[in-house]
Design a protein around this motif. Structure first.
Motif, PDB file in Angstrom:
ATOM      1  N   GLU A 133       0.828  -1.205   0.000  1.00  0.00           N
ATOM      2  CA  GLU A 133       0.000   0.000   0.000  1.00  0.00           C
ATOM      3  C   GLU A 133       0.865   1.259   0.000  1.00  0.00           C
ATOM      4  O   GLU A 133       0.542   2.244  -0.666  1.00  0.00           O
ATOM      5  CB  GLU A 133      -0.910  -0.001   1.232  1.00  0.00           C
ATOM      6  N   THR A 134       1.947   1.231   0.765  1.00  0.00           N
ATOM      7  CA  THR A 134       2.841   2.387   0.815  1.00  0.00           C
ATOM      8  C   THR A 134       3.486   2.635  -0.546  1.00  0.00           C
ATOM      9  O   THR A 134       3.590   3.783  -1.005  1.00  0.00           O
ATOM     10  CB  THR A 134       3.927   2.175   1.888  1.00  0.00           C
ATOM     11  N   ALA A 135       3.921   1.552  -1.208  1.00  0.00           N
ATOM     12  CA  ALA A 135       4.493   1.695  -2.549  1.00  0.00           C
ATOM     13  C   ALA A 135       3.455   2.220  -3.531  1.00  0.00           C
ATOM     14  O   ALA A 135       3.753   3.067  -4.388  1.00  0.00           O
ATOM     15  CB  ALA A 135       5.044   0.351  -3.030  1.00  0.00           C
ATOM     16  N   GLN A 151      -4.869   4.333  -7.842  1.00  0.00           N
ATOM     17  CA  GLN A 151      -5.594   3.717  -6.736  1.00  0.00           C
ATOM     18  C   GLN A 151      -6.737   2.838  -7.241  1.00  0.00           C
ATOM     19  O   GLN A 151      -7.043   1.794  -6.651  1.00  0.00           O
ATOM     20  CB  GLN A 151      -6.127   4.806  -5.796  1.00  0.00           C
ATOM     21  N   ALA A 152      -7.379   3.233  -8.329  1.00  0.00           N
ATOM     22  CA  ALA A 152      -8.457   2.415  -8.888  1.00  0.00           C
ATOM     23  C   ALA A 152      -7.917   1.075  -9.388  1.00  0.00           C
ATOM     24  O   ALA A 152      -8.543   0.022  -9.193  1.00  0.00           O
ATOM     25  CB  ALA A 152      -9.158   3.164 -10.021  1.00  0.00           C
ATOM     26  N   VAL A 153      -6.755   1.100 -10.044  1.00  0.00           N
ATOM     27  CA  VAL A 153      -6.156  -0.150 -10.520  1.00  0.00           C
ATOM     28  C   VAL A 153      -5.792  -1.048  -9.346  1.00  0.00           C
ATOM     29  O   VAL A 153      -6.062  -2.260  -9.352  1.00  0.00           O
ATOM     30  CB  VAL A 153      -4.917   0.136 -11.392  1.00  0.00           C
ATOM     31  N   SER A 343      -3.137   9.141  -0.326  1.00  0.00           N
ATOM     32  CA  SER A 343      -1.901   9.348  -1.086  1.00  0.00           C
ATOM     33  C   SER A 343      -1.579  10.824  -1.250  1.00  0.00           C
ATOM     34  O   SER A 343      -0.418  11.201  -1.368  1.00  0.00           O
ATOM     35  CB  SER A 343      -2.002   8.665  -2.459  1.00  0.00           C
ATOM     36  N   ARG A 344      -2.611  11.690  -1.253  1.00  0.00           N
ATOM     37  CA  ARG A 344      -2.379  13.121  -1.429  1.00  0.00           C
ATOM     38  C   ARG A 344      -1.986  13.817  -0.131  1.00  0.00           C
ATOM     39  O   ARG A 344      -1.164  14.746  -0.138  1.00  0.00           O
ATOM     40  CB  ARG A 344      -3.638  13.794  -1.985  1.00  0.00           C
ATOM     41  N   LEU A 345      -2.571  13.403   0.988  1.00  0.00           N
ATOM     42  CA  LEU A 345      -2.442  14.181   2.215  1.00  0.00           C
ATOM     43  C   LEU A 345      -1.381  13.665   3.190  1.00  0.00           C
ATOM     44  O   LEU A 345      -0.761  14.460   3.894  1.00  0.00           O
ATOM     45  CB  LEU A 345      -3.796  14.241   2.944  1.00  0.00           C
ATOM     46  N   ILE A 346      -1.189  12.359   3.270  1.00  0.00           N
ATOM     47  CA  ILE A 346      -0.289  11.821   4.297  1.00  0.00           C
ATOM     48  C   ILE A 346       1.163  12.062   3.894  1.00  0.00           C
ATOM     49  O   ILE A 346       1.572  11.716   2.783  1.00  0.00           O
ATOM     50  CB  ILE A 346      -0.530  10.320   4.509  1.00  0.00           C
ATOM     51  N   PRO A 347       1.988  12.622   4.793  1.00  0.00           N
ATOM     52  CA  PRO A 347       3.414  12.818   4.479  1.00  0.00           C
ATOM     53  C   PRO A 347       4.103  11.482   4.218  1.00  0.00           C
ATOM     54  O   PRO A 347       3.829  10.492   4.917  1.00  0.00           O
ATOM     55  CB  PRO A 347       3.966  13.483   5.754  1.00  0.00           C
ATOM     56  N   THR A 350       5.743   9.341   7.175  1.00  0.00           N
ATOM     57  CA  THR A 350       4.918   8.661   8.174  1.00  0.00           C
ATOM     58  C   THR A 350       3.750   7.924   7.530  1.00  0.00           C
ATOM     59  O   THR A 350       2.760   7.626   8.198  1.00  0.00           O
ATOM     60  CB  THR A 350       4.369   9.671   9.211  1.00  0.00           C
ATOM     61  N   PHE A 351       3.867   7.629   6.240  1.00  0.00           N
ATOM     62  CA  PHE A 351       2.733   7.034   5.546  1.00  0.00           C
ATOM     63  C   PHE A 351       2.393   5.657   6.106  1.00  0.00           C
ATOM     64  O   PHE A 351       1.216   5.337   6.346  1.00  0.00           O
ATOM     65  CB  PHE A 351       3.006   6.918   4.045  1.00  0.00           C
ATOM     66  N   GLY A 352       3.395   4.808   6.316  1.00  0.00           N
ATOM     67  CA  GLY A 352       3.126   3.458   6.791  1.00  0.00           C
ATOM     68  C   GLY A 352       2.409   3.445   8.124  1.00  0.00           C
ATOM     69  O   GLY A 352       1.434   2.703   8.321  1.00  0.00           O
TER      70      GLY A 352
END
Length: 411
Positions: A133-135, A151-153, A343-347, A350-352
């Protein structure tokens, strides 16, 4: 003499296919086959419904507990590294289990083996999922305004695996436990090898949480609180999951006792829902290109709320099947919106951890739905679902009202 030039978007899509989509496909199929196939394996090995239920719990309890670890480790070590090692570890564990079950097919060793497989594959799968998910989120950020396409794919890959994985696992199990485990082993090994092509994600050990579950969860929680639009969306979808969780938990009661159908009819409901979700994800990808994030998300939220309220009062099985399929299709559209917002908002640093916390929050309503189902008389189930549907509508209205005013999400 003219030289053919590959269009930029075609090269970009081909790169995503090699580095993101193919690893995710192999991992998602291994994920679905192990999640649904190992409880079937336990039943085939032990012939005990109690141990089968215990195996399902052994898959999910360590998996939920691993969220904090997985997020912090991905943030500190990078998605590609964790994806590779987790998939490789799952392949080793499954291969060992296949050998042990080949040598000991029906004794105490076999029982211990399948129970250990349930626990270990659950934890390793959670690490590979968070890393994948992070990738995928990193690929979405690179896509910019077209992040929703990525994200849809990815969601389509997950839904296809969920549709095909359990059936494939059950079919392979007819040939015996070792062949089923061998196929999942090959898929896990393939995911591990393909993960080597996944671009490394940013690693900032000084900013990432320390390698403890508490630190990872605390960091993710703080990040969500600092992003009101994401927080409202997670809260709204959590209330929505309580309603959809009730349909999943109470499905056998509703279909068998209320409508007088067979248990096979319960499976047909969710097969139809999975097919509708795949279609919805595809349509949402093109709708987001034309209409933008908020209109599509708000439309899906409205459809989900109306379908949930109607399904709670469905007069017969056919209408119930159609309404649940519409509900889950709308839920799939909102999932695309959630992935895009994340994907747009999280830095990136610290995404994971933030992903782990958001998924953990979104999963909490499902055991609550199970408890509500256990405590509610069958003839009162419709009233409980109606109340939860009303909460769902209120939560989604507040969430998308907040999203509309967020300047980062107006595209």
């Amino acid at each position: 003499m003219s030289v053919a030039v590959t269009p930029r978007h075609a090269r970009h899509t081909a790169g995503l296919m090699r580095s993101i989509y193919l690893p995710r496909t192999a991992d998602a199929l291994a994920f679905a086959m192990s999640t649904y196939g190992i409880p079937l394996l336990v039943l085939a090995t032990t012939h005990s419904a109690a141990l089968t239920g215990a195996a399902f719990a052994l898959e999910w309890i360590p998996r939920l507990a691993a969220f904090g670890w997985a997020g912090s480790v991905v943030d500190r070590r990078g998605a590609a590294v964790v994806f590779h090692l987790a998939s490789l570890g799952r392949a080793v564990v499954l291969a060992t289990g296949a050998v042990l079950l080949h040598l000991h097919s029906s004794d105490a060793v076999a029982i211990v083996t399948v129970m250990v497989l349930a626990a270990t594959t659950g934890v390793l799968t959670e690490f590979s999922y968070i890393a994948a998910e992070t990738a995928g989120a990193a690929a979405g950020r690179k896509a910019g305004v077209h992040a929703h396409r990525v994200q849809a794919v990815l969601l389509g890959i997950d839904q296809t695996a969920t549709l095909a994985g359990p059936a494939l696992a059950g079919l392979l199990l007819l040939a015996g436990a070792p062949p089923m485990l061998a196929v999942i082993t090959v898929l896990s090994l393939l995911a591990a090898l393909l993960a080597l092509r996944t671009p490394p994600s940013p690693v900032t050990p000084a900013l990432a949480p320390k390698g403890t579950p508490g630190a990872g969860l605390l960091t993710g929680w703080r990040t969500i609180r600092s992003l009101p639009a994401l927080g409202w969306l997670v809260a709204g979808l959590t209330l929505s999951n309580l309603a959809t969780g009730l349909f999943q938990a109470a499905g056998p009661v509703i279909v068998v006792e209320r409508f007088g159908q067979s248990t096979a009819a319960v499976g047909l409901v969710w097969s139809a829902a999975a097919g509708a979700t795949l279609l919805s994800v595809t349509l949402c990808r093109f709708a987001l290109d034309r209409l933008g994030l908020w209109p599509v998300g708000a439309a899906c939220a409205a459809i989900a709320s109306l379908a949930c309220l109607a399904a709670a009062q469905a007069p017969d099985y056919r209408s119930y099947l159609v309404l649940v399929a519409v509900l889950m299709a709308a839920d799939g559209g909102m999932a695309v919106v959630l992935r895009t917002v994340r994907s747009r908002l999280i830095p990136p640093e610290t995404f994971g951890s933030t992903l782990s916390v958001s998924i953990l929050i979104l999963l909490l309503p499902f055991p609550v739905a199970g408890v509500l189902t256990a405590l509610t008389p069958p003839d009162a189930m419709g009233h409980v679902i109606t109340a939860c549907a009303a909460l769902q509508a209120l939560g989604l209205f507040c969430a998308f009202a907040r999203l509309r005013s967020d300047p980062a999400l107006r595209s």
